[in-house]
Design a protein around this motif. Structure first.
Motif, short mmCIF file in Angstrom:
data_model
loop_
_atom_site.label_atom_id
_atom_site.label_comp_id
_atom_site.label_asym_id
_atom_site.label_seq_id
_atom_site.Cartn_x
_atom_site.Cartn_y
_atom_site.Cartn_z
N THR A 79 -8.34 -51.48 0.64
CA THR A 79 -9.03 -51.54 -0.64
C THR A 79 -7.99 -51.69 -1.74
O THR A 79 -6.79 -51.70 -1.47
N VAL A 80 -8.43 -51.75 -2.99
CA VAL A 80 -7.48 -51.85 -4.10
C VAL A 80 -6.63 -50.60 -4.22
O VAL A 80 -5.53 -50.64 -4.77
N ASP A 81 -7.10 -49.48 -3.67
CA ASP A 81 -6.36 -48.21 -3.73
C ASP A 81 -5.46 -48.01 -2.52
O ASP A 81 -4.75 -47.01 -2.45
N GLY A 82 -5.52 -48.91 -1.56
CA GLY A 82 -4.73 -48.78 -0.34
C GLY A 82 -5.64 -48.78 0.87
O GLY A 82 -6.80 -49.17 0.79
N TYR A 83 -5.11 -48.33 1.98
CA TYR A 83 -5.89 -48.27 3.22
C TYR A 83 -6.75 -47.02 3.18
O TYR A 83 -6.33 -45.96 2.71
N THR A 84 -7.97 -47.15 3.70
CA THR A 84 -8.89 -46.01 3.71
C THR A 84 -9.75 -46.08 4.96
O THR A 84 -9.86 -47.13 5.61
N LEU A 85 -10.34 -44.95 5.32
CA LEU A 85 -11.22 -44.91 6.48
C LEU A 85 -12.56 -45.58 6.17
O LEU A 85 -13.09 -45.43 5.07
N THR A 86 -13.10 -46.29 7.14
CA THR A 86 -14.45 -46.82 7.04
C THR A 86 -15.42 -45.68 7.41
O THR A 86 -14.99 -44.58 7.77
N ASP A 87 -16.70 -45.95 7.36
CA ASP A 87 -17.68 -44.94 7.80
C ASP A 87 -17.43 -44.55 9.26
O ASP A 87 -17.49 -43.37 9.61
N HIS A 88 -17.14 -45.55 10.11
CA HIS A 88 -16.83 -45.24 11.52
C HIS A 88 -15.56 -44.41 11.63
O HIS A 88 -15.46 -43.51 12.46
N GLY A 89 -14.57 -44.72 10.80
CA GLY A 89 -13.33 -43.95 10.80
C GLY A 89 -13.56 -42.51 10.39
O GLY A 89 -13.00 -41.58 10.98
N LEU A 90 -14.40 -42.30 9.38
CA LEU A 90 -14.74 -40.94 8.95
C LEU A 90 -15.49 -40.18 10.04
O LEU A 90 -15.22 -39.00 10.29
N GLN A 91 -16.42 -40.88 10.70
CA GLN A 91 -17.15 -40.25 11.80
C GLN A 91 -16.19 -39.85 12.92
O GLN A 91 -16.31 -38.76 13.48
N LEU A 92 -15.25 -40.72 13.22
CA LEU A 92 -14.27 -40.43 14.27
C LEU A 92 -13.42 -39.22 13.87
O LEU A 92 -13.19 -38.32 14.68
N PHE A 93 -12.97 -39.18 12.63
CA PHE A 93 -12.17 -38.04 12.18
C PHE A 93 -12.94 -36.74 12.34
O PHE A 93 -12.40 -35.73 12.79
N LYS A 94 -14.21 -36.75 11.98
CA LYS A 94 -15.04 -35.54 12.10
C LYS A 94 -15.15 -35.09 13.56
O LYS A 94 -15.32 -33.90 13.83
N LEU A 95 -15.05 -36.02 14.48
CA LEU A 95 -15.09 -35.67 15.90
C LEU A 95 -13.74 -35.13 16.40
O LEU A 95 -13.71 -34.20 17.20
N ILE A 96 -12.64 -35.72 15.93
CA ILE A 96 -11.33 -35.30 16.44
C ILE A 96 -10.76 -34.09 15.69
O ILE A 96 -9.91 -33.39 16.23
N HIS A 97 -11.25 -33.81 14.49
CA HIS A 97 -10.74 -32.66 13.73
C HIS A 97 -10.90 -31.35 14.51
O HIS A 97 -9.94 -30.58 14.60
N PRO A 98 -12.07 -31.05 15.07
CA PRO A 98 -12.19 -29.82 15.87
C PRO A 98 -11.25 -29.81 17.08
O PRO A 98 -10.79 -28.75 17.49
N LEU A 99 -10.97 -30.97 17.62
CA LEU A 99 -10.03 -31.05 18.74
C LEU A 99 -8.64 -30.61 18.30
O LEU A 99 -7.91 -29.96 19.06
N GLY A 100 -8.26 -30.91 17.06
CA GLY A 100 -6.97 -30.47 16.53
C GLY A 100 -6.90 -28.95 16.48
O GLY A 100 -5.88 -28.36 16.85
N LYS A 101 -7.96 -28.30 16.04
CA LYS A 101 -8.00 -26.83 16.00
C LYS A 101 -7.92 -26.28 17.42
O LYS A 101 -7.18 -25.32 17.68
N TRP A 102 -8.69 -26.86 18.32
CA TRP A 102 -8.66 -26.42 19.71
C TRP A 102 -7.24 -26.56 20.28
O TRP A 102 -6.74 -25.66 20.96
N ALA A 103 -6.57 -27.68 19.99
CA ALA A 103 -5.24 -27.93 20.53
C ALA A 103 -4.22 -26.91 20.01
O ALA A 103 -3.34 -26.47 20.76
N ARG A 104 -4.34 -26.53 18.74
CA ARG A 104 -3.42 -25.52 18.19
C ARG A 104 -3.61 -24.19 18.92
O ARG A 104 -2.65 -23.50 19.25
N ASN A 105 -4.85 -23.80 19.16
CA ASN A 105 -5.15 -22.57 19.88
C ASN A 105 -4.64 -22.67 21.32
O ASN A 105 -4.04 -21.73 21.85
N TRP A 106 -4.88 -23.79 21.95
CA TRP A 106 -4.42 -24.01 23.32
C TRP A 106 -2.89 -23.91 23.38
O TRP A 106 -2.34 -23.29 24.29
N ALA A 107 -2.20 -24.51 22.41
CA ALA A 107 -0.74 -24.50 22.40
C ALA A 107 -0.19 -23.08 22.30
O ALA A 107 0.84 -22.76 22.89
#
Length: 113
Positions: A79-107
Motif C-alpha cells: 500500500t502507500v504506507d508500505g506492506y500490510t496484511l490482507t484479510d487472509h493474512g490477518l486471519q492467519l496471524f490470529k491462528l498462529i498467535h496462540p501457537l506462539g504463546k503455546w511454543a513459549r510455554n513448551w520451550a
C-alpha cells in the motif's frame, strides 16, 4: 518438487505430493522469515527497509522473494504506507498467535534428552 517455487495448493510441496492446502501453507510459512514477516506486519504497515531491519538484516534478495511469495499467496499487499496484511493474512496471524504463546510455554518445559 522445486523448493524455490511458489507453494501452490494442488501441486507437490514439502510433505505432500498432492499439495494439500495445510501442507502448502506450512511449506510457505516454513521458509526463512515468512512467518516473521507476517508476525511483524500484524503491528501495522512496514516499509521494505523496516522489514529488513526486523528480519535481522535479511538479504534484500531473500526478503524480496518472501514478499513476492506472500503477496502471490494473498497474505500481504503493498500500500502507500508500505506492506500490510490482507484479510487472509490477518486471519492467519490470529491462528498462529496462540501457537506462539503455546511454543513459549513448551520451550520453558523442554528438556533435552
Amino acid at each position: 518438487m522445486d523448493s524455490t517455487s511458489q507453494p501452490t495448493p494442488g501441486k507437490p510441496v514439502r510433505g505432500s505430493k498432492t499439495g494439500q492446502p495445510i501442507m502448502v501453507i506450512f511449506d510457505l510459512l516454513g521458509r526463512s522469515w515468512a512467518m516473521g514477516i507476517i508476525w511483524h506486519l500484524n503491528n501495522g504497515p512496514s516499509t521494505f527497509r523496516r522489514l529488513q531491519e526486523y528480519c535481522e538484516n535479511i538479504s534484500p534478495t531473500t526478503l524480496n522473494t518472501r514478499i513476492k511469495e506472500l503477496t502471490k499467496a494473498k497474505l500481504i499487499i503493498r500500500t502507500v504506507d508500505g506492506y500490510t496484511l490482507t484479510d487472509h493474512g490477518l486471519q492467519l496471524f490470529k491462528l498462529i498467535h496462540p501457537l506462539g504463546k503455546w511454543a513459549r510455554n513448551w520451550a520453558k518445559n523442554y528438556q533435552d534428552i
